[in-house]
Design a protein around this motif. Structure first.
Motif, short mmCIF file in Angstrom:
data_model
loop_
_atom_site.label_atom_id
_atom_site.label_comp_id
_atom_site.label_asym_id
_atom_site.label_seq_id
_atom_site.Cartn_x
_atom_site.Cartn_y
_atom_site.Cartn_z
N ALA A 399 -22.66 -22.03 -25.38
CA ALA A 399 -22.62 -22.93 -26.53
C ALA A 399 -23.70 -24.01 -26.42
CB ALA A 399 -21.23 -23.58 -26.63
N ASP A 400 -23.93 -24.53 -25.23
CA ASP A 400 -24.98 -25.54 -25.06
C ASP A 400 -26.35 -24.95 -25.36
OD1 ASP A 400 -23.11 -27.42 -24.34
OD2 ASP A 400 -23.43 -27.21 -22.17
N TRP A 401 -26.57 -23.70 -24.94
CA TRP A 401 -27.87 -23.07 -25.23
C TRP A 401 -28.04 -22.89 -26.74
CZ3 TRP A 401 -29.84 -19.01 -27.87
CH2 TRP A 401 -31.18 -18.68 -27.62
N CYS A 402 -27.02 -22.40 -27.40
CA CYS A 402 -27.10 -22.18 -28.85
C CYS A 402 -27.28 -23.51 -29.58
CB CYS A 402 -25.84 -21.46 -29.35
SG CYS A 402 -25.72 -19.74 -28.81
N SER A 403 -26.60 -24.55 -29.11
CA SER A 403 -26.72 -25.85 -29.74
C SER A 403 -28.14 -26.41 -29.57
CB SER A 403 -25.70 -26.82 -29.13
OG SER A 403 -25.82 -28.11 -29.70
#
Length: 627
Positions: A399-403
């Motif tokens: 999720a952090d990467w996608c964000s």
């Protein structure tokens, strides 16, 4: 020919009747070898003719004579010349240990070792002869020969591996040559018992005395053999599913399974599979099934002996270079799954971390990254041995990467340009379809999940909800709505699940069909996977009614309030307010009714009443090459 052979036997028998010493017999054989260059071939031809004899037809005196002559040849290897004695060498290298008793085996292998050590030009032929003896002659596979085969197997193979070790010690380059010969001799298209015996010998080399010399290469070659067989199995051999069904509708026909079919024995079919859909009668699948049993047993032995972690590193390298991008691999990847199940804390975590690293690293090709995150999603969803806490940590990383990706993008939907991003979003939703309720059952993990920037990712202008597989989006949103994970600000959802965009995301074959750890369909080896595998029929979703659970799966209001403004608006990281109303999924449901991939008798929201089921098996995996 019979008269000539009888004469040759009589001549050799005369030698046997005389009380020759070993030295004197060696001189006699040397004279026979040297006489060829002088034009006298009688004694030489008699020797060669006798070596051609089938050991199973020799009497005790003839066996003793054969042993004597093989021993004599071992003492005369310096006089053997390829130019003048080609027929003798051909005869020696084509002798089968399986056709002789222990005394002849020992004498023959002593000769083979002596030839390998005498001249570098014989090394390959000696190694090749030993490798060919990994497998018995075909006629040993008959029912009448089964008892003989069982008795012979240990006698032959123990001696073969001992001889290989001796040659490796005498000839430093022999292990390298052995690797190539074994690779070239893999009997992919032979009968099942032959290839199983061959691979068994490869694994013996991996775990035996030559492990330090050829162990890693043998393990890699076994995996390559599994892949070669795997890709020979077409999906038409396995499934006849209606391609118009959504991804979560494919196990609804589980009641049609043939539970009374005797041929299934006690093998419990995964939900959605009747016995007619299994790989019964598929010769290639039966070979692969037997080899998977062999490989799983080998991994268990590695674990028991305390060297699984070492072996796993080789497997992981092999997986990354071959399996990860293999064309339509269906079963070979379960070698990794089983190894991880044996040691979740080391191997299990290492595997997931490596997949996550590949996905997040821009140094890898897009196809590798998309394949890695598909493997990761499937693995996190299906591996019963992974803790909810670890799964949440990986989800947080995704999720952090996608964000972060969203923050540097200002464009609109583009399935091809942003396909790695969409693959990551789909992975998050897919895992949560399987794991959301178990995560919400732990207060600390609830909080961790609620603090993830999932809402901001899904409502970004790149709009992954329109691009990812509609069935995954639907199931995820249904569970998220019941759990009050987040709400959504969209007001018009007509066309939300446009199939053209989803197909553009995965190419013609569609990435959305790529879930590598779909339920395992090989019958004999299934017993190794099943105890550690999560089938959809086992999953309790947030949509399931459960009178025995007071508040499990419900969202902690205090945690939710941390992410929601005072006016009921969810505040994203960039400050954008997102209201969540009941119209969200209502409009979503209307758009789904227009989709051909959704069964006509399906009503949106039926999951709330237990009517919708996610399949235990997702559609057949497609090659990352097609993405």
């Amino acid at each position: 020919m019979g008269v000539q052979l009888a004469a040759e036997r009589a001549s050799l028998a005369e030698i046997g009747d005389v009380n020759f010493s070993d030295l004197e017999l060696a001189y006699h054989v040397k004279d026979a070898l040297r006489s060829v260059s002088l034009g006298d071939r009688d004694s030489y031809d008699q020797l060669v003719g006798f070596l051609f004899e089938d050991g199973e037809r020799l009497g005790s005196d003839e066996v003793a004579l054969l042993v004597t002559n093989l021993n004599a040849l071992s003492g005369a290897v310096s006089d053997i010349d390829f130019v003048h004695h080609g027929s003798l060498l051909d005869c020696i290298f084509n002798m089968s240990l399986w056709k002789h008793g222990p005394d002849v085996m020992d004498a023959l292998l002593e000769l083979i070792i002596a030839l390998a050590a005498s001249s570098g030009k014989y090394v390959d032929s000696c190694l090749d002869m030993l490798v060919r003896n990994f497998m018995p002659p075909g006629y040993f596979l008959t029912d009448a020969k089964q008892r003989t085969l069982a008795r012979k197997k240990g006698q032959v193979l123990d001696r073969v591996h001992s001889a290989l070790k001796d040659i490796a010690e005498l000839v430093p380059l022999a292990p390298l040559r052995l690797e190539q010969i074994i690779k070239d001799r893999v009997p992919i298209f032979n009968k099942e018992p032959l290839i199983v015996t061959y691979v068994e010998n490869m694994l013996t080399l991996e775990s035996g005395a030559m492990r330090e010399l050829v162990g890693n290469s043998m393990l890699v070659e076994v995996v390559n053999t599994l892949i070669d067989l795997d890709v020979e199995i077409g999906w038409d051999d396995i499934l006849l599913d209606d391609s118009s069904k959504g991804i979560f509708e494919m196990e609804l026909d589980d009641e049609e399974g043939s539970a009374d079919d005797d041929e299934t024995d006690n093998f419990e079919l995964p939900r959605g599979f009747s016995s007619q859909k299994m790989l019964r009668g598929n010769v290639v699948a039966e070979k692969l099934d037997s080899l998977m049993v062999l490989m799983f047993e080998h991994l268990q032995d590695c674990y028991d002996s305390g060297r699984l972690v070492q072996v796993f590193e080789t497997l992981l390298q092999s997986f990354q270079s071959t399996v990860l991008t293999a064309y339509k691999s269906k079963f070979a990847q379960f070698v990794m799954f089983y190894a991880c199940s044996l040691d979740p804390e080391n191997c299990g975590v290492t595997f997931a971390n490596r997949l996550a690293d590949i996905f997040e690293s821009p140094v890898y090709a897009q196809e590798w990254r998309m394949s890695a995150v598909a493997y990761l999603a499937s693995y996190l969803s299906r591996a019963k041995f992974l803790s909810a806490s670890y799964i949440v940590n990986i989800l947080e990383s995704l999720a952090d990467w996608c964000s972060s990706y969203c923050k540097i993008q200002c464009g609109e939907i583009n399935p091809k340009a942003h396909r790695v991003f969409y693959a990551g979003c789909q992975a998050i939703m897919y895992v949560l379809c399987f794991r959301m309720r178990s995560i919400l059952g732990v207060p600390r993990l609830k909080s961790q999940l609620f603090l993830m920037p999932i809402a901001g990712i899904l409502t970004h202008p790149l709009n992954p909800l329109k691009v990812c597989l509609p069935s995954i989006v639907e199931e995820f949103l249904l569970q998220a709505k019941v759990a009050r994970l987040f709400s959504c600000s969209e007001t018009d959802f007509n066309g939300l699940l446009e199939s053209e965009l989803s197909r553009a995301f995965g190419g013609l074959e569609r990435l959305d069909m790529f879930f590598p750890f779909d339920p395992y369909l090989l019958k004999k080896s299934d017993r190794f996977i099943r105890p550690n595998f999560v089938y959809w029929s086992m999953v309790r979703t947030t949509c399931d009614d459960d009178d025995d659970d007071d508040d499990e799966g419900s969202i902690d209001e205090d945690i939710a309030q941390d992410r929601v403004g005072g006016n009921g608006m969810n505040i994203t990281e960039n400050g954008t307010a997102m209201s969540f109303d009941e119209d969200y999924l209502d409009g979503f449901g209307n758009s789904m009714m227009q989709m051909s991939i959704t069964p006509k008798n399906y009503k949106f929201g039926s999951a709330l009443h237990g009517g919708m089921q996610m399949p235990s098996r997702i559609r057949p995996s497609t090659s990352p090459e097609s993405l």
